[in-house]
Design a protein around this motif. Structure first.
Motif, short mmCIF file in Angstrom:
data_model
loop_
_atom_site.label_atom_id
_atom_site.label_comp_id
_atom_site.label_asym_id
_atom_site.label_seq_id
_atom_site.Cartn_x
_atom_site.Cartn_y
_atom_site.Cartn_z
N MET A 89 0.84 -1.17 0.00
CA MET A 89 0.00 0.00 0.00
C MET A 89 0.90 1.24 0.00
N ASN A 90 0.51 2.24 -0.77
CA ASN A 90 1.23 3.52 -0.74
C ASN A 90 0.32 4.59 -0.15
N LEU A 91 0.82 5.81 -0.05
CA LEU A 91 0.05 6.88 0.59
C LEU A 91 -1.25 7.20 -0.17
N ASP A 92 -1.22 7.13 -1.49
CA ASP A 92 -2.43 7.38 -2.26
C ASP A 92 -3.51 6.33 -1.98
N ASP A 93 -3.08 5.06 -1.88
CA ASP A 93 -4.03 4.00 -1.55
C ASP A 93 -4.63 4.22 -0.17
N ALA A 94 -3.78 4.59 0.80
CA ALA A 94 -4.25 4.83 2.16
C ALA A 94 -5.22 6.01 2.20
N GLY A 114 -0.66 -1.31 6.53
CA GLY A 114 -0.25 -1.42 5.13
C GLY A 114 0.88 -0.50 4.73
N LEU A 115 1.12 0.55 5.48
CA LEU A 115 2.21 1.48 5.16
C LEU A 115 3.47 1.08 5.93
N PRO A 116 4.62 1.32 5.36
CA PRO A 116 5.86 0.87 6.00
C PRO A 116 6.22 1.67 7.26
N GLY A 117 6.85 0.99 8.21
CA GLY A 117 7.36 1.64 9.41
C GLY A 117 6.28 2.39 10.17
N ASP A 118 6.61 3.60 10.58
CA ASP A 118 5.67 4.44 11.32
C ASP A 118 4.83 5.32 10.41
N ASP A 119 4.97 5.17 9.10
CA ASP A 119 4.24 6.00 8.15
C ASP A 119 2.73 5.88 8.32
N GLY A 120 2.24 4.67 8.60
CA GLY A 120 0.80 4.46 8.73
C GLY A 120 0.22 5.22 9.90
N MET A 121 0.89 5.14 11.06
CA MET A 121 0.39 5.85 12.22
C MET A 121 0.46 7.36 12.00
N LEU A 122 1.53 7.83 11.41
CA LEU A 122 1.68 9.25 11.12
C LEU A 122 0.61 9.71 10.14
N PHE A 123 0.33 8.89 9.13
CA PHE A 123 -0.71 9.22 8.16
C PHE A 123 -2.07 9.37 8.84
#
Length: 77
Positions: free
Chosen positions: A1-6, A59-68
């Motif tokens: 998953m990338n940021l656009d998908d999220a 679905g996003l790598p590392g802490d990117d998902g929580m930050l998103f």
């Protein structure tokens, strides 16, 4: 998953707000308010938001998902 998908996953819930506005509008125009239906609707919407939020976080790598999720939820009015 990338940021656009999220982003697409999370933003698809905006339509539920408009449906809720429609329920209130119908009530204001004289339609009977089915409280059980509204409660079921609210429970379903909340469950979908939680599940999609979890999917974005996982679905996003590392802490990117929580930050998103934090940034997206703070950007909403």
């Amino acid at each position: 998953m990338n940021l656009d998908d999220a982003r697409e996953l999370i933003e698809r819930h905006e339509v539920y707000g408009w449906i809720a506005v429609g329920i209130v509008d119908d009530y204001c125009n004289g339609a009977p308010l089915d409280v059980a239906r509204v409660e079921d609707y609210e429970a379903e919407v909340n469950a979908r938001i939680v599940v999609d939020g979890q999917n974005a976080v996982e679905g996003l790598p590392g802490d990117d998902g929580m930050l998103f999720i934090l940034l997206h939820s703070s950007a909403r009015p």
